[in-house]
Design a protein around this motif. Structure first.
Motif, mmCIF file in Angstrom:
data_model
loop_
_atom_site.group_PDB
_atom_site.id
_atom_site.type_symbol
_atom_site.label_atom_id
_atom_site.label_comp_id
_atom_site.label_asym_id
_atom_site.label_seq_id
_atom_site.Cartn_x
_atom_site.Cartn_y
_atom_site.Cartn_z
ATOM 1 N N GLU A 257 53.294 40.432 -37.002
ATOM 2 C CA GLU A 257 54.353 40.802 -37.937
ATOM 3 C C GLU A 257 53.825 40.722 -39.360
ATOM 4 O OE1 GLU A 257 58.967 39.626 -39.176
ATOM 5 O OE2 GLU A 257 57.909 38.475 -37.624
ATOM 6 N N VAL A 258 53.976 41.817 -40.085
ATOM 7 C CA VAL A 258 53.714 41.859 -41.519
ATOM 8 C C VAL A 258 54.933 42.517 -42.140
ATOM 9 C CG1 VAL A 258 52.216 42.675 -43.373
ATOM 10 C CG2 VAL A 258 51.228 42.084 -41.137
ATOM 11 N N ASN A 259 55.672 41.750 -42.937
ATOM 12 C CA ASN A 259 56.938 42.272 -43.447
ATOM 13 C C ASN A 259 57.397 41.413 -44.616
ATOM 14 O OD1 ASN A 259 59.411 43.511 -43.842
ATOM 15 N ND2 ASN A 259 60.365 42.543 -42.065
ATOM 16 N N GLY A 260 57.141 41.864 -45.847
ATOM 17 C CA GLY A 260 57.572 41.130 -47.020
ATOM 18 C C GLY A 260 56.961 39.742 -47.072
ATOM 19 N N ASN A 263 53.571 37.215 -42.938
ATOM 20 C CA ASN A 263 52.275 37.811 -42.634
ATOM 21 C C ASN A 263 51.683 37.082 -41.439
ATOM 22 O OD1 ASN A 263 50.001 39.439 -42.790
ATOM 23 N ND2 ASN A 263 49.712 39.118 -44.992
ATOM 24 N N ASN A 284 53.084 49.073 -31.627
ATOM 25 C CA ASN A 284 54.354 48.835 -32.305
ATOM 26 C C ASN A 284 55.444 48.426 -31.316
ATOM 27 O OD1 ASN A 284 55.282 51.192 -31.093
ATOM 28 N ND2 ASN A 284 55.131 52.429 -32.964
ATOM 29 N N ASP A 308 46.988 42.553 -42.586
ATOM 30 C CA ASP A 308 47.149 43.646 -43.542
ATOM 31 C C ASP A 308 45.932 43.811 -44.446
ATOM 32 O OD1 ASP A 308 47.515 41.311 -44.955
ATOM 33 O OD2 ASP A 308 49.165 42.082 -46.189
ATOM 34 N N PRO A 316 51.049 47.471 -44.688
ATOM 35 C CA PRO A 316 52.039 46.563 -45.259
ATOM 36 C C PRO A 316 53.230 46.277 -44.349
ATOM 37 C CG PRO A 316 52.300 48.751 -46.189
ATOM 38 C CD PRO A 316 51.085 48.814 -45.324
ATOM 39 N N SER A 317 53.351 47.001 -43.232
ATOM 40 C CA SER A 317 54.484 46.801 -42.335
ATOM 41 C C SER A 317 54.002 46.882 -40.887
ATOM 42 C CB SER A 317 55.564 47.852 -42.590
ATOM 43 O OG SER A 317 56.660 47.659 -41.718
ATOM 44 N N GLN A 319 55.099 45.460 -36.877
ATOM 45 C CA GLN A 319 56.021 44.780 -35.973
ATOM 46 C C GLN A 319 55.624 45.152 -34.556
ATOM 47 O OE1 GLN A 319 58.823 42.639 -36.906
ATOM 48 N NE2 GLN A 319 58.453 42.094 -34.771
#
Length: 650
Positions: A257-260, A263, A284, A308, A316-317, A319
């Motif tokens: 997961e990379v999300n805001g 990381n 994904n 990332d 950058p995103s 999942q």
């Protein structure tokens, strides 16, 4: 040196009778070689006298000693006692650390006329029968870890065989052998059954990272291990994360997961003497592969990066999952990083699924969740197969001594229920997040029940967010069995700043009440308190602090907790390490237990990543996690480029 054990020669028998017995004896007493500073050695007994020690005309030699010893290297030694006209010969040899007089390395017999005995923790190689043969073969295996200069005390005797104590010649010598290389990047260990070791890096200097193999000595087994990372920012401890030592694997999969603020980091250590070729790809949440790549890791080196970043280029995103394969076995750990509302970096361990292991088809029992009053829980599932997996996630309360636990209804992923369906595409992942709405905390256990296909790899991540700021996150994997061992550390009774306390959670896999036994030992393997018995409700769970159940403990305390019971359905368990930081925040991390039924092995394990300096410390914990296991060996420390890492440990 006596050519008969001295216990035969009592004062009542008299010296003349003693001399007769020694003439037909088979071995000397321990410590007859001058190891404790006796310059006369075996001549002091009166049974080998008549001539000065080291009298001219004879000699005592030892061939094969190195100029400097190398850890774990075995050396073939030949001892020769010479004296013209003598008919029987014997010897005794020891090898100890010169600074401590403790055993250094291992002595083994190299011929049938040699035996090795142990007394007071020190080995003595000696003749088995006094005979005309004047040469003796011994093998010495150097210590695994740095013991400093090794002192060899050797005594030899040339006897005339007349059954009297006169006319014999005693020779002695002392040889000092220093270590060949600096071994400051090693920490030796010798762990008794139900014992362990805990050391902490000093946190000095700038940020440094590396990896640490756990190597068992020849004939020993490899202990279990947990590393606890700690991070201080502005002199405040903001996070801890317990990371289990890793077996070496050829392929694996992690939740990605990379999300805001979230990381995912990955560390891969290659402890082999050949290059590792790594292939990887991202999948994904829909089960589609969305990126791939490859890289090489040089022999005895390590890489560590976030998904990332340039090495993995996940973007950058992300999942879903990250999968990898290697041509040689490597050690791998994954870490979830969360930057909280204050800009502090919180760390949680993520499990690495070994894709070569057969996938389970049974229900996974997760021993702890928390929801409400600032707590939320994420259930993270990873599909280890190429087929879609379906099933349900159920939440149960703790229950009582009189009643079995009931399903707990809560809000997760926008729905209110006690059981939630999951469907996971090939090679992908699934996440269920509770809302944490109730003003009172609900706690208990989680069941992941497969209805189609294999059971996914499962993890609970619980977060604590009082006053709108996330101060703690911790991950709980699913393990099930009948006997577990876990590390325990307690520095005080009161929950005040700086105090470390250890708790545990136990979940019952059966619908009826089960009995669980608790046994506590200190790191030397000795019982620290009388054992206890607990009753866990059917489908229920209990969570307690260790010091609550063992109130007579003296603090600080470090040791092992053994948890056993559960019958045919088994139990699930996890260690919960808590502390209050300098700001008053409640921090929690998990210390993974070991399944005691796992057979001991001498296979190498590794901490694929450790960090020191720049606010970080690493606590290295080793313990015997299997039944009836003792371990000795060494913990090594290397930088990313494979160079030795001189790590200061407290």
């Amino acid at each position: 040196m006596q050519i008969k054990h001295a216990f035969i020669c009592t004062f009542m028998l008299g010296l003349a009778w003693c001399g007769y017995l020694f003439g037909i004896s088979v071995a000397p007493d321990p410590a007859s070689n001058g190891i404790f500073g006796d310059a006369l050695a075996c001549a002091t007994s009166g049974c080998h006298g008549g001539n000065p020690v080291n009298f001219t005309g004879g000699s005592l030699t030892i061939a094969g000693l190195p100029a400097a010893w190398v850890p774990d290297q075995t050396y073939s030694l030949t001892i020769t006692v010479q004296r013209s006209g003598q008919t029987k010969f014997g010897f005794q040899l020891s090898a100890v650390a010169d600074g401590t007089n403790q055993q250094a390395g291992t002595l083994t017999a190299g011929a049938s006329n040699v035996q090795v005995v142990t007394a007071g923790g020190i080995q003595y190689a000696e003749h088995r029968n006094a005979a005309a043969v004047n040469t003796f073969s011994v093998y010495w295996t150097a210590p695994t870890a740095n013991s400093g200069t090794v002192r060899f005390n050797l005594a030899g005797n040339a006897a005339n065989g007349d059954s009297l104590s006169t006319g014999d010649f005693t020779y002695t010598r002392v040889d000092l052998v220093p270590p060949a290389i600096s071994v400051d990047n090693e920490r030796g260990f010798l762990l008794p059954d139900r014992g362990g070791l805990s050391v902490l890096s000093d946190g000095s200097g700038g940020l440094s990272v590396g990896y640490s193999p756990i190597l068992a000595a020849t004939g020993s087994t490899t202990p279990a291990g947990v590393a606890i990372f700690g991070l201080r920012q502005n002199n405040v401890l903001v996070t801890e994360a317990g990371v289990p030592a890793s077996p070496l694997i050829l392929s694996g999969r992690i939740y990605a997961e990379v999300n805001g603020p979230v990381n995912t980091g990955l560390a891969i250590a290659n402890p082999n003497n050949q290059q590792a070729f790594i292939n990887f790809h991202f999948t994904n949440s829909a089960g589609a592969d969305v990126g791939s790549g490859s890289m090489t890791i040089a022999a005895n080196q390590q890489v560590a990066s976030f998904l990332d970043q340039a090495r993995f280029n996940g973007g950058p995103s992300v999942q879903g999952t990250f999968s990898f394969s290697s041509n040689v076995p490597v050690g791998v750990i994954a870490l979830r990083g969360f930057t909280n509302e204050r800009g502090e970096f919180l760390i949680t361990t993520l499990p690495v699924t070994d894709l070569s292991a057969p996938a389970s088809v049974t229900t996974t029992l997760l021993p702890h969740f928390a929801d409400g009053a600032g707590w939320t829980t994420q259930i993270v599932l990873v599909n280890p197969t190429d087929n879609t997996l379906n099933g349900r996630i159920g939440f149960f309360g703790q229950g009582t001594t009189s009643f079995a636990a009931l399903p707990v209804s809560l809000i997760a992923n926008g729905q209110s229920a006690s059981s939630f369906p999951y469907s996971i595409p090939r090679q992908s992942s699934f996440k269920l997040v509770t809302a944490g709405v109730p003003p009172v905390t609900s706690a208990g256990s989680v069941r992941v029940v497969p209805t189609e296909g294999a059971a996914p790899s499962s993890l609970v991540i619980f977060s604590y967010k009082p006053g709108g700021i996330t101060v703690s996150e911790a991950g709980v994997p699913g393990v099930r069995g009948n006997a577990f061992r876990m590390y325990v550390e307690i520095t005080g009774f009161a929950a005040s700043p700086g105090v470390i306390q250890t708790g545990f959670a136990i979940a019952n896999g059966a619908s009826t009440q089960t009995i669980v036994n608790l046994e506590l030992t200190s790191l030397d393997g000795v019982s620290a308190a009388p054992p206890l018995t607990l009753f866990v409700p059917g489908n229920g769970q209990i969570s307690k602090f260790v010091h609550e159940l063992f109130p007579t403990l003296t603090f600080p305390f470090k040791g092992l907790l053994r948890i056993s019971g559960g019958g045919s359905s088994g139990i699930s368990s996890v260690g919960l390490r808590t502390r209050i930081n300098e700001r008053g925040d409640f921090l929690i991390t998990t210390t993974a237990p070991t399944d005691e039924a796992t057979p001991p092995t001498n296979a190498e394990q590794v901490f694929p990543h450790f960090v020191n300096g720049g606010g970080y410390t690493t606590q290295f914990i080793l313990f015997n996690g299997s039944a009836n296991q003792t371990s000795n060996g060494k913990l090594e420390f290397f930088k990313r480029d494979g160079a030795p890492f001189s790590l200061t440990l407290n």
